[in-house]
Design a protein around this motif. Structure first.
Motif: not given
Ligand SMILES: *[C@@H]1O[C@H](CO)[C@@H](O)[C@H](O)[C@H]1NC(C)=O
Length: 407
Positions: A187-194
């Protein structure tokens, strides 16, 4: 000060000798007196020459010159460091030319006796308040998508720092290496940090960001100003999120938004039996990188912020991977590390303070920085490459994934 003292001493000696000469009247002493007087005059002249010199005496020795050369030695590494140290913003050819033209890389060191060490921190150790800025818990999440890691236990979480307005970069990643939730069975997640947009149209940007998150549920936002100089804050907030919102993940990665990431090869690398599950940080290792002291440099760090001449070993900021026990430790230890604007070197400082060091990846040649030309076979073997645009990423990815053997 030393000069004045010496010269007044010299005239004192002269005065004593003249006074003495009036008392010497006996003719039998006439000849030897003349010789003595001549000798004294020579001594006085010598004294005057030495004392009138504006340089301290030790400077008349060739050894001093030798040391001075050593202290002010121009660093040949500077050019390459500028090129390699901060991939988020690509160095263009004209910038490199500018770099070559800039005359001095280090401030001219004041003349010091050779025994004084070249690096003396000019400031006293700062108190807690001065460390304030990079400490992640000073900021607050506006969006945290905290449910993401509650239902599933991810093997790897990719955390991508990106500017709030840069929808194009996020969309390209969502179509490419950030697309699959399952990679090599993990399981791999991609999240963006702003952060908060600092642009004139910040209000509009923020509204769009909210809409975007309603659609994708993959934005993490914190209440600091999203600027280039605040990238260390951004990284530390990423660490805070991983530590508090996703502690069950096995690994985390900070990966820049302008990267090509061969996510399959990365997961394969992390599945290798010898890969540590704790206290592990890997990527492209940087050893003994000099701190850039030229104010024209994009990576300029003032001595007051970071007094040492080199950085501790760190992993290049384009993409580094860590076991997920580290984020919490970074946040904790960052309380006592003075912030500076080079985020990847700052993580290196956190590692050093924790008594840890980054590890070379099993195959270091898989971590590449700049490309000269796209090559499908090459892209099928690497883990990272820095790209020029979101379009490039989509183009290369599509080509890589087309049917047929890449090599
Ligand atoms: C960094 O973020 C803080 C908090 O929002 C802000 O006060 C500061 O001006 C920012 N610094 C820079 C250099 O942008």
């Amino acid at each position: 000060m030393g000069i004045k003292e010496t010269s007044s001493g010299g005239s004192g000696l002269k005065r004593q000798l003249i006074e003495g000469s009036h008392r010497q009247q006996k003719p039998s002493f006439h000849f030897s007196f003349k010789v003595l007087l001549l000798l004294c005059i020579v001594v006085i002249i010598l004294c005057c020459i030495l004392s009138s010199s504006s340089r301290p005496w030790w400077e008349s020795f060739p050894l001093q010159e030798h040391y001075e050369k050593f202290f002010n030695q121009p660093n040949q590494d500077n050019l390459t460091l500028r090129f390699w140290a901060y991939p988020t913003h690509r160095v263009k050819t004209n910038e490199i030319l500018q770099i070559k033209e800039s005359p001095t890389e280090r401030p001219t060191r004041p003349t010091v006796p050779p025994t004084v060490p070249p690096t003396v921190p000019p400031t006293v150790p700062p108190t807690g308040i001065q460390y304030h800025q990079a400490y992640a818990r000073n900021y607050h999440f506006i969006m945290d998508n905290e449910e993401v890691c509650k239902t599933t236990k991810p093997f790897l979480v990719l955390m991508v720092p990106v500017a709030p307005h840069d929808v194009a970069a996020r969309d390209a990643i969502r179509q490419t290496w950030g697309k699959d939730r399952k990679v090599q069975g993990e399981v791999v997640f991609t999240l963006f940090m702003l952060g908060y947009s600092g642009r004139a149209d910040a209000g509009q940007v923020q509204e769009k960001v909210k809409q975007e998150n309603l659609q994708h549920h993959d934005l993490i936002q914190s209440d600091f100003m999203d600027t280039y100089l605040n990238l260390t804050i951004k990284t530390m907030v990423i660490m805070e999120w991983l530590a508090t919102r996703c502690p069950t993940a096995a690994y985390g990665m900070k990966v820049d938004s302008d990267m090509f990431l061969n996510i399959d090869n990365l997961v394969i690398m992390l599945q290798k039996p010898g890969i540590p599950k704790k206290e592990y940080l890997t990527g492209m290792l940087m050893w003994n990188r000099p701190v850039l002291r030229s104010k024209n440099s994009k990576w300029y760090v003032p001595v007051e912020m970071y007094p040492r001449n080199t950085y501790p070993t760190y992993t290049l900021g384009m993409g580094y991977i860590f076991s997920n026990d580290l984020p919490g430790k970074f946040v904790e230890v960052s309380k006592s590390i003075k912030p500076f604007n080079i985020e990847d070197a700052y993580i290196g400082m956190c590692m050093e303070k924790l008594g840890l060091a980054p590890t070379s990846p099993p195959n270091p040649s898989q971590f590449k920085a700049y490309i000269t030309k796209y090559n499908r076979c090459e892209f099928s073997k690497v883990i990272t490459y820095i790209l020029g645009s979101a379009e490039e990423l989509v183009k290369y990815w599509t080509d890589l994934k087309k049917p047929g053997q890449p090599c």
